[in-house]
Design an enzyme around this catalytic site. Structure first.
Site, short mmCIF file in Angstrom:
data_model
loop_
_atom_site.label_atom_id
_atom_site.label_comp_id
_atom_site.label_asym_id
_atom_site.label_seq_id
_atom_site.Cartn_x
_atom_site.Cartn_y
_atom_site.Cartn_z
N GLY A 110 0.80 -1.21 0.00
CA GLY A 110 0.00 0.00 0.00
C GLY A 110 0.84 1.27 0.00
N SER A 128 3.58 1.47 -1.88
CA SER A 128 4.29 1.50 -3.16
C SER A 128 4.08 2.83 -3.88
CB SER A 128 3.79 0.37 -4.05
OG SER A 128 4.19 -0.89 -3.54
#
Length: 833
Positions: A781, A783
């Site tokens: 999440g 990234s």
């Protein structure tokens, strides 16, 4: 009137008779001695005889209220209601469902059938005869299949020349209720046709006979298409044209101007039998939107089939590029919105290239010859091959191939996506990189075979050929890099990536700081912003001009200075003062920092603390993070958009100025996504992407929204820099609930040597950051989010890394791996400037 009068007379006669009966009854009562029962009976008869019968509606209503009649009425009403409801369902639901169409485009080859020029004209008697014959055969296949009730029609669109036969392009239409749509899936429709051919195969060949038509089963390709693809390519659409190149080597001009804007145009290109088509694009002026609005799609067929896409142009083209087909047909599909849109180019018929050559390399280190990809400098088509046979002067010499933007590595379990190579029976895969490499063959007379393996047109390549000493690839005073390059040994561990893969800079012992004597300090310590020598000699004369390199700051004038972190440090270091330009970045407002609540791996942020942090939502759900670069550009990770649907900007929104999910100060739609052209989905190399907003965020949102500073190539991070990773990702590897408040965690940058010790194959475009315990790390999440570093307590924040990958989340001695941003500074400015 006569009838009315007769009715009145009859009514008068009846009334007279009734009066006489009443008089007789009264007389009877006066002479008879009556009992009570008798009296009651008399009164009942009197009442029944004298009661007037109902007339008109009252009489009808009384008749209908009779029990048998009432049952019939109820049944009739129920019947009428059912009919009305059924009719409404038919009109609004069932009829709509039955009228939903499923459209397919397909192609197959008729083997050993002579192609005649008349087949190119759809109006000719010969084409109509052959098309009707083929349509009859294809229709019989599906009318006798499990989807016979859904099948509507087959339309033969084009006939073109193929190897000793005819290539058939056709449409198929099914009328399918949505509930039965799986019955006509793309794979199902294709299997039905292939099975029909397979049952008729003869003599162990791939050709089966369907009612006398020899169909090559290997050539069958059927793709589902949109209804718009079907309607826009049929006769009567706004822009469908056919062009023919009948003379090899003669360029046929193609010019499309803005007067065609706002429509979908399809241009079918055909060349003489046995030739290929080369399309050259000289100019393409469109509004970049990731092919959502303006685009050119080139198909290696005459119908818009997904499986035959050769290339797509989604951005403006100002230089010349060319494409080559795999046969003598090509389809250009233009989609241009209204505006000043222009396409200029040409196409020509070219001979199929036989790429095979014998090369003799000269003794010595000089370049003997050049090899090129097939059809160079055109893009590589999906089907091509080339063979080179080399010969050196003696057995002690091998062959060296130096590529400009390409690298060969041994083939693993995965397929080769960018070129299949066989070198003396050993298989290698090619891939594109942003630097030079040298591939050495330990053989004096090797045979090198290349085959195209990309599904679409790929970038071309070239290589310089030379011979080398097998026992000593590099000169005595040189170092052999992992990339095959040779660099001087004195350049090892000097802080410069001379090998292009850091193989000359890893596993180097940390240089000692020598401040005495006549030798200057090590380049890593010179002008890095920290005083390493007590006399400060390592930080003097930092603004003097010097030779340019990756570890020296380059001013806009082109001159370079020793100072590494000169950008936006508040001091004018360049003579042209360009180091302090474009510095409205990386300074968040002074915020009140309450005592944070500790969360696994980090702490809660406060509003305005990270104004460049953005949250990317896909189809309404938080998916990745990003950083603000300018008023209309964000930066993120390429792997967030790697899948086909994820690459469509219409599904994405960016949430800016947000502390808690759902409380964004500005929500922006994404206009286009620019993924790095060398991104490798297997290794996460070149894991970087840019996103352009449809509308810039308003300046009134500052200081809650502002850009982060981009580091120059020379930017270095020292131990005194504070680095934080931020995002709304999971707080632990096992966590099932995403945090609502923006999280932050302080991490340390690891050396590349330590990073490679933990992970092995880490490219120079990656860096590691974390803590030894693993308690502070990025996770799923996060990234695409930022790794921001600050040089001092009040200094500016620079985007050092982008959250990319790692082994789990928060594991000891397994730090997070980030995209190293200063390796892409030039690439970023080329797109956003």
């Amino acid at each position: 009137m006569g009838t009315e009068r007769e009715d009145n007379q009859q009514a008068s006669a009846v009334d007279d008779g009734a009066a006489q009966q009443d008089a007789a009854s009264i007389a009877d009562v006066s002479v008879e001695v009556a009992t009570v029962d008798h009296t009651l009976q008399k009164l009942y008869r009197k009442y029944r005889k004298t009661r007037r019968k109902p007339k008109g509606l009252k009489r009808l209503w009384a008749h209908l209220l009779n029990v048998p009649h009432l049952a019939l009425i109820i049944a009739a009403v129920v019947f009428v209601v059912v009919v009305i409801v059924w009719s409404l369902l038919w009109v609004f639901i069932f009829r709509r469902e039955s009228n939903s169409g499923a459209y397919f485009a397909g192609m197959f080859r008729l083997a050993n059938v002579e192609f005649i020029p008349e087949y190119r004209q759809a109006e000719s008697h010969e084409f109509v005869y052959m098309a009707n014959k083929i349509q009859h055969v294809v229709s019989n296949v599906y009318k006798m299949s499990s989807v016979a009730r859904l099948y509507k029609q087959t339309v033969i669109s084009d006939l073109s020349n193929s190897d000793s036969g005819i290539l058939v392009h056709f449409w198929m239409v099914f009328v399918v209720p949505r509930l039965k749509s799986p019955a006509v899936c793309e794979e199902c429709v294709g299997v039905i046709f292939r099975d029909s051919v397979h049952t008729s195969l003869r003599n162990r060949t791939s050709v089966g006979y369907l009612l006398g038509l020899p169909v090559d089963i290997d050539s069958i390709l059927i793709n589902a298409v949109q209804r718009s693809d079907y309607t826009s390519n049929t006769a009567g659409s706004q822009c469908v044209d056919k062009m023919y190149a009948n003379l090899p080597g003669v360029k046929v001009p193609l010019n499309i101007f803005s007067s065609w804007g706002g429509v979908s145009c399809h241009v079918k290109l055909t060349a003489v039998p046995g030739s290929l088509i080369r399309l050259t694009v000289n100019l393409f002026l469109i509004e970049p939107s990731d092919c959502v609005n303006d685009a050119l799609t080139v198909y290696d067929a005459l119908l818009p089939m997904r499986g035959r896409i050769l290339h797509r142009l989604c951005e403006p083209v100002s230089g010349s590029i060319s494409l080559v087909s795999t046969s003598n047909v090509m389809l250009l599909s233009f989609r241009m919105t209204k505006g000043n849109k222009t396409f200029r180019g040409n196409f020509e018929a070219i001979a199929a290239e036989i790429c095979m050559s014998q090369i003799e390399t000269q003794s010595g280190s000089g370049i003997s010859a050049q090899i090129y990809s097939p059809f160079y400098p055109s893009l590589l088509p999906p089907q091509c091959s080339c063979t080179w046979r080399f010969e050196t002067s003696n057995s002690a010499l091998g062959v060296a191939l130096q590529f400009q933007n390409y690298v060969l590595k041994p083939k693993g379990m995965k397929a080769c996506d960018h070129g299949w190579w066989k070198v003396n029976e050993v298989i290698f895969c090619g891939s594109y990189v942003g630097h030079s490499t040298v591939f050495r063959i330990y053989d004096r007379s090797p045979e090198v075979e290349f085959r195209c393996s990309s599904r679409h047109a790929a970038l071309p390549f070239q290589a310089s050929c030379s011979s080398y000493n097998i026992s000593q690839p590099c000169a005595e005073n040189h170092f052999l890099c992992s990339t095959g390059l040779c660099v001087e040994k004195k350049r090892r561990c000097d802080g410069l990536d001379d090998c292009q893969d850091e193989s000359d800079e890893v596993f180097c012992s940390r240089p000692t700081m020598k401040c005495g004597g006549n030798r200057p300090p090590h380049p890593l310590f010179v002008c890095n912003g920290e005083t390493d020598c007590t006399d400060g000699r390592d930080e003097i004369n930092c603004t003097q001009e010097t030779t340019c390199s990756a570890i020296r700051y380059q001013c806009r004038s082109g001159s370079c200075i020793l100072k590494k972190n000169a950008k936006c440090d508040g001091v004018h270091d360049c003579e042209d003062r360009s180091d302090e330009m474009d510095c409205a970045c990386g300074l968040p407002p002074t915020v009140k920092k309450d005592g944070p609540e500790r969360i696994v791996g980090g702490v809660n942020s406060v509003e305005g603390e990270w104004p460049w942090q953005a949250s990317l939502h896909f189809s309404g759900n938080m998916y990745c993070g990003a950083s603000v670069l300018s008023s209309d550009w964000l930066i993120s990770a390429a792997h967030c958009f790697s899948k086909e649907r994820l690459s469509d900007p219409r599904y994405w929104t960016a949430h800016l100025g947000m502390l808690t999910q759902g409380s964004a100060k500005h929500v922006a739609e994404i206009q286009r996504i620019v993924v790095h052209e060398y991104y490798n989905a297997y290794t996460f190399d070149y894991d970087i992407a840019l996103l352009q907003l449809k509308k810039p965020w308003p300046t009134s949102l500052g200081p809650l929204v502002q850009p982060v500073c981009l580091p120059p190539t020379s930017h270095t991070v020292t131990d005194s820099h504070r680095c934080w990773v931020t995002g709304w990702g999971y707080r632990s590897e096992e966590d099932k609930v995403l945090p609502s408040v923006l999280q932050k965690a302080e991490v340390s940058i690891l050396s590349q040597s330590d990073c490679k010790k933990r992970y092995g194959p880490v490219s120079p475009r990656m860096l590691c950051a974390g803590v030894p315990s693993g308690e502070r790390d990025a996770c799923r999440g996060d990234s695409g989010g930022p790794l921001s570093c600050q040089s001092s307590d009040r200094g500016r924040w620079f985007l050092i890394g982008i959250v990319s990958w790692g082994a789990g989340c928060g594991r000891p001695n397994l730090p997070g791996v980030y995209t190293r941003v200063n390796k892409f500074t030039s690439w970023i400015y080329n797109h956003i400037s």
